[in-house]
Design a protein around this motif. Structure first.
Motif, mmCIF file in Angstrom:
data_model
loop_
_atom_site.group_PDB
_atom_site.id
_atom_site.type_symbol
_atom_site.label_atom_id
_atom_site.label_comp_id
_atom_site.label_asym_id
_atom_site.label_seq_id
_atom_site.Cartn_x
_atom_site.Cartn_y
_atom_site.Cartn_z
ATOM 1 N N UNK A 178 0.844 -1.190 0.000
ATOM 2 C CA UNK A 178 0.000 0.000 0.000
ATOM 3 C C UNK A 178 0.882 1.245 0.000
ATOM 4 N N UNK A 179 0.584 2.181 -0.864
ATOM 5 C CA UNK A 179 1.364 3.415 -0.932
ATOM 6 C C UNK A 179 0.398 4.598 -1.007
ATOM 7 N N UNK A 180 0.733 5.655 -0.314
ATOM 8 C CA UNK A 180 -0.091 6.862 -0.302
ATOM 9 C C UNK A 180 0.769 8.066 -0.679
ATOM 10 N N UNK A 189 -0.463 8.605 -5.596
ATOM 11 C CA UNK A 189 0.284 7.369 -5.817
ATOM 12 C C UNK A 189 -0.552 6.124 -5.535
ATOM 13 N N UNK A 190 -1.749 6.299 -5.052
ATOM 14 C CA UNK A 190 -2.603 5.176 -4.709
ATOM 15 C C UNK A 190 -2.717 4.194 -5.866
ATOM 16 N N UNK A 191 -2.468 2.923 -5.593
ATOM 17 C CA UNK A 191 -2.583 1.885 -6.611
ATOM 18 C C UNK A 191 -1.328 1.642 -7.416
ATOM 19 N N UNK A 231 0.845 8.378 -13.511
ATOM 20 C CA UNK A 231 0.665 9.620 -14.249
ATOM 21 C C UNK A 231 1.793 10.610 -14.137
ATOM 22 N N UNK A 232 2.954 10.176 -13.690
ATOM 23 C CA UNK A 232 4.094 11.070 -13.565
ATOM 24 C C UNK A 232 5.392 10.295 -13.415
#
Length: 270
Positions: A178-180, A189-191, A231-232
């Motif tokens: 899990x990353x936030x 960064x979720x997912x 996305x980055x």
């Protein structure tokens, strides 16, 4: 941040789960990058058998479209003799990551298979991808925000989501992956670690991507993965659209000794 840089290993509920097994957003961001300059090291030294890296360009990238397959080549397009020589003789699957430039976070990724008559031939289309914020390096260090250049083996996967049907070893860890937080462009960064494939740079093959063993030492970074694009740019990893990551996990076969060849186009051409 893109990928699992030297991942700080994710914290859940304020408690740090096993430093060697809990992938945190920070460590992920730091391991996925590469910087330092200098003489190009032996790729084999980074993980035992092989090692590689790629680069990209900063700025918000457009959606990751899919392009048409390239014509069947006798050798890898854009890859020079020096890089080709680093590919193990037994490799029959290969992920080619070609960065747009030494300092660019944008790259293209193509899966190849080896044909005994034709040589390396495309096994699918070419996908747009992201690499580290500052591009590529021959001598990756923690926090340099560059991806390592080289040829590396691919042996282990994992993710927050269940095994999609891979033949690689797979560590399913809903909390550990899990990353936030947000990336360098402010994107969530979720997912990003729903699906990951460890790149065997400065790590022990045959272990979970969350294993923080660093054969070259902690200063040389680690936690360099293929993972879901957010996305980055990443901090060192290479990120791809979720469907592509799922497909790669299902396609890569340990019996075919898959490797990744990664770096900016100029470095790969050597």
């Amino acid at each position: 941040m893109k990928g699992p840089y030297d991942m700080r290993i994710a914290r859940r509920g304020g408690t740090l789960a096993a430093a060697s097994l809990v992938a945190s957003a920070l460590l992920v961001l730091s391991g996925c990058a590469g910087s330092a300059s200098g003489a190009r090291p032996s790729r084999l030294a980074a993980e035992g058998p092989l090692s590689t890296q790629v680069g990209g360009q900063a700025g918000r990238s457009a959606p990751l479209p899919v392009s048409s397959p390239s014509p069947v080549p006798a050798a890898l397009p854009g890859v020079g003799a020096r890089t080709l020589a680093e590919i193990p003789a037994g490799a029959r699957q290969l992920v080619l990551v070609s960065g747009a430039g030494q300092d660019s976070p944008n790259a293209k990724v193509t899966l190849y298979r080896y044909d005994d008559t034709a040589g390396w031939v495309p096994a699918g289309p070419t996908w747009q991808a992201h690499n580290a914020l500052h591009g590529w390096t021959d001598h990756h260090h923690t926090g340099d925000l560059r991806s390592p250049i080289g040829v590396f083996t691919l042996t282990d996967g994992g993710g927050r989501l269940p095994d999609p049907g891979t033949r690689l070893t797979y560590d399913h860890a809903p909390i550990g992956f899990t990353v936030n937080g947000t990336g360098s462009l402010g994107e969530p960064l979720t997912g990003a670690f729903d699906y990951v494939i460890a790149i065997n740079y400065n790590r022990k093959p045959g272990t979970s991507p969350r294993d923080w063993t660093r054969p070259l030492g902690e200063s040389r970074g680690g936690g360099i993965w293929l993972h879901v694009d957010h996305g980055g740019p990443t901090q060192g990893c290479v990120s791809l659209p979720r469907p592509v990551m799922k497909s790669l996990l299902r396609t890569l076969n340990p019996a075919l000794h898959p490797v990744i060849v990664m770096g900016d186009a100029a470095a790969l051409a050597r």
